[in-house]
Design a protein around this motif. Structure first.
Motif, PDB file in Angstrom:
ATOM      1  N   GLY A   1     -26.382  23.683 -18.779  1.00 21.57           N
ATOM      2  CA  GLY A   1     -26.899  22.356 -18.493  1.00 21.57           C
ATOM      3  C   GLY A   1     -26.359  21.246 -19.365  1.00 21.57           C
ATOM      4  O   GLY A   1     -26.916  20.159 -19.393  1.00 21.57           O
ATOM      5  N   GLU A   2     -25.284  21.509 -20.081  1.00 24.05           N
ATOM      6  CA  GLU A   2     -24.704  20.476 -20.933  1.00 24.05           C
ATOM      7  C   GLU A   2     -24.181  19.319 -20.104  1.00 24.05           C
ATOM      8  O   GLU A   2     -23.719  19.496 -18.986  1.00 24.05           O
ATOM      9  CB  GLU A   2     -23.553  21.038 -21.766  1.00 24.05           C
ATOM     10  CG  GLU A   2     -23.976  21.841 -22.962  1.00 24.05           C
ATOM     11  CD  GLU A   2     -22.810  22.157 -23.857  1.00 24.05           C
ATOM     12  OE1 GLU A   2     -22.608  21.404 -24.823  1.00 24.05           O
ATOM     13  OE2 GLU A   2     -22.109  23.122 -23.562  1.00 24.05           O
ATOM     14  N   VAL A   3     -24.223  18.140 -20.684  1.00 25.21           N
ATOM     15  CA  VAL A   3     -23.667  16.931 -20.084  1.00 25.21           C
ATOM     16  C   VAL A   3     -22.635  16.416 -21.076  1.00 25.21           C
ATOM     17  O   VAL A   3     -22.969  16.132 -22.224  1.00 25.21           O
ATOM     18  CB  VAL A   3     -24.770  15.878 -19.838  1.00 25.21           C
ATOM     19  CG1 VAL A   3     -24.177  14.609 -19.286  1.00 25.21           C
ATOM     20  CG2 VAL A   3     -25.833  16.433 -18.903  1.00 25.21           C
ATOM     21  N   LEU A   4     -21.372  16.325 -20.635  1.00 29.31           N
ATOM     22  CA  LEU A   4     -20.289  15.954 -21.542  1.00 29.31           C
ATOM     23  C   LEU A   4     -19.383  14.894 -20.932  1.00 29.31           C
ATOM     24  O   LEU A   4     -19.299  14.769 -19.710  1.00 29.31           O
ATOM     25  CB  LEU A   4     -19.429  17.186 -21.859  1.00 29.31           C
ATOM     26  CG  LEU A   4     -20.109  18.376 -22.523  1.00 29.31           C
ATOM     27  CD1 LEU A   4     -19.154  19.549 -22.596  1.00 29.31           C
ATOM     28  CD2 LEU A   4     -20.589  18.000 -23.911  1.00 29.31           C
ATOM     29  N   ILE A   5     -18.693  14.164 -21.799  1.00 31.06           N
ATOM     30  CA  ILE A   5     -17.677  13.223 -21.338  1.00 31.06           C
ATOM     31  C   ILE A   5     -16.361  13.991 -21.177  1.00 31.06           C
ATOM     32  O   ILE A   5     -16.191  15.073 -21.768  1.00 31.06           O
ATOM     33  CB  ILE A   5     -17.514  12.032 -22.313  1.00 31.06           C
ATOM     34  CG1 ILE A   5     -17.073  12.496 -23.706  1.00 31.06           C
ATOM     35  CG2 ILE A   5     -18.785  11.204 -22.382  1.00 31.06           C
ATOM     36  CD1 ILE A   5     -16.727  11.365 -24.644  1.00 31.06           C
ATOM     37  N   PRO A   6     -15.429  13.461 -20.382  1.00 32.61           N
ATOM     38  CA  PRO A   6     -14.174  14.173 -20.136  1.00 32.61           C
ATOM     39  C   PRO A   6     -13.415  14.596 -21.400  1.00 32.61           C
ATOM     40  O   PRO A   6     -12.855  15.693 -21.446  1.00 32.61           O
ATOM     41  CB  PRO A   6     -13.364  13.173 -19.309  1.00 32.61           C
ATOM     42  CG  PRO A   6     -14.407  12.425 -18.561  1.00 32.61           C
ATOM     43  CD  PRO A   6     -15.541  12.267 -19.543  1.00 32.61           C
TER      44      PRO A   6
ATOM     45  N   LEU B   1     -18.530  21.675  -7.664  1.00 33.86           N
ATOM     46  CA  LEU B   1     -18.843  22.512  -8.818  1.00 33.86           C
ATOM     47  C   LEU B   1     -19.335  21.694 -10.009  1.00 33.86           C
ATOM     48  O   LEU B   1     -20.057  22.211 -10.862  1.00 33.86           O
ATOM     49  CB  LEU B   1     -17.619  23.350  -9.207  1.00 33.86           C
ATOM     50  CG  LEU B   1     -17.138  24.312  -8.122  1.00 33.86           C
ATOM     51  CD1 LEU B   1     -15.827  24.964  -8.532  1.00 33.86           C
ATOM     52  CD2 LEU B   1     -18.193  25.358  -7.814  1.00 33.86           C
ATOM     53  N   VAL B   2     -18.905  20.437 -10.086  1.00 37.03           N
ATOM     54  CA  VAL B   2     -19.390  19.518 -11.121  1.00 37.03           C
ATOM     55  C   VAL B   2     -19.787  18.214 -10.455  1.00 37.03           C
ATOM     56  O   VAL B   2     -19.365  17.911  -9.340  1.00 37.03           O
ATOM     57  CB  VAL B   2     -18.339  19.229 -12.229  1.00 37.03           C
ATOM     58  CG1 VAL B   2     -17.940  20.479 -12.964  1.00 37.03           C
ATOM     59  CG2 VAL B   2     -17.147  18.488 -11.683  1.00 37.03           C
ATOM     60  N   GLU B   3     -20.611  17.440 -11.178  1.00 37.13           N
ATOM     61  CA  GLU B   3     -20.991  16.124 -10.684  1.00 37.13           C
ATOM     62  C   GLU B   3     -20.979  15.134 -11.835  1.00 37.13           C
ATOM     63  O   GLU B   3     -21.237  15.493 -12.987  1.00 37.13           O
ATOM     64  CB  GLU B   3     -22.370  16.157 -10.033  1.00 37.13           C
ATOM     65  CG  GLU B   3     -23.495  16.493 -10.983  1.00 37.13           C
ATOM     66  CD  GLU B   3     -24.852  16.571 -10.298  1.00 37.13           C
ATOM     67  OE1 GLU B   3     -25.008  16.005  -9.213  1.00 37.13           O
ATOM     68  OE2 GLU B   3     -25.738  17.222 -10.871  1.00 37.13           O
ATOM     69  N   CYS B   4     -20.653  13.902 -11.512  1.00 35.70           N
ATOM     70  CA  CYS B   4     -20.711  12.812 -12.474  1.00 35.70           C
ATOM     71  C   CYS B   4     -22.082  12.177 -12.327  1.00 35.70           C
ATOM     72  O   CYS B   4     -22.476  11.784 -11.219  1.00 35.70           O
ATOM     73  CB  CYS B   4     -19.605  11.798 -12.194  1.00 35.70           C
ATOM     74  SG  CYS B   4     -19.632  10.405 -13.335  1.00 35.70           S
ATOM     75  N   ILE B   5     -22.813  12.088 -13.422  1.00 38.85           N
ATOM     76  CA  ILE B   5     -24.180  11.574 -13.326  1.00 38.85           C
ATOM     77  C   ILE B   5     -24.261  10.059 -13.537  1.00 38.85           C
ATOM     78  O   ILE B   5     -25.314   9.477 -13.329  1.00 38.85           O
ATOM     79  CB  ILE B   5     -25.142  12.309 -14.285  1.00 38.85           C
ATOM     80  CG1 ILE B   5     -24.743  12.117 -15.734  1.00 38.85           C
ATOM     81  CG2 ILE B   5     -25.215  13.778 -13.926  1.00 38.85           C
ATOM     82  CD1 ILE B   5     -25.784  12.624 -16.703  1.00 38.85           C
TER      83      ILE B   5
END
Length: 67
Positions: free
Chosen positions: A7-12, A38-42
């Motif tokens: 569940g991590e949220v990271l920048i590119p 597979l990924v989403e930008c929040i």
């Protein structure tokens, strides 16, 4: 994708560093992962500092890889 595990949220930049992908290639990789859901930008409205996380589909894929 494993760099976004748990569940991590990271920048590119962080994703690139954790994945050993060159920063100038990470946007293409993220676009391909987004295309496969597979990924989403929040926060897609921002230009700098976009945050990405795994979708449920991406999370399942990572779990299956670990098994």
């Amino acid at each position: 994708m494993k760099s976004l595990d748990e569940g991590e949220v990271l920048i590119p930049t962080q994703i690139a560093r954790n994945s050993d992908i060159r920063p100038n290639h990470i946007s293409k990789v993220l676009a391909e992962l987004k295309a496969h859901e597979l990924v989403e930008c929040i926060n897609p409205e921002v230009r700098k500092g976009r945050l990405y996380r795994l979708t449920d589909k991406g999370d399942e894929l990572v779990k299956n890889i670990d098994d």
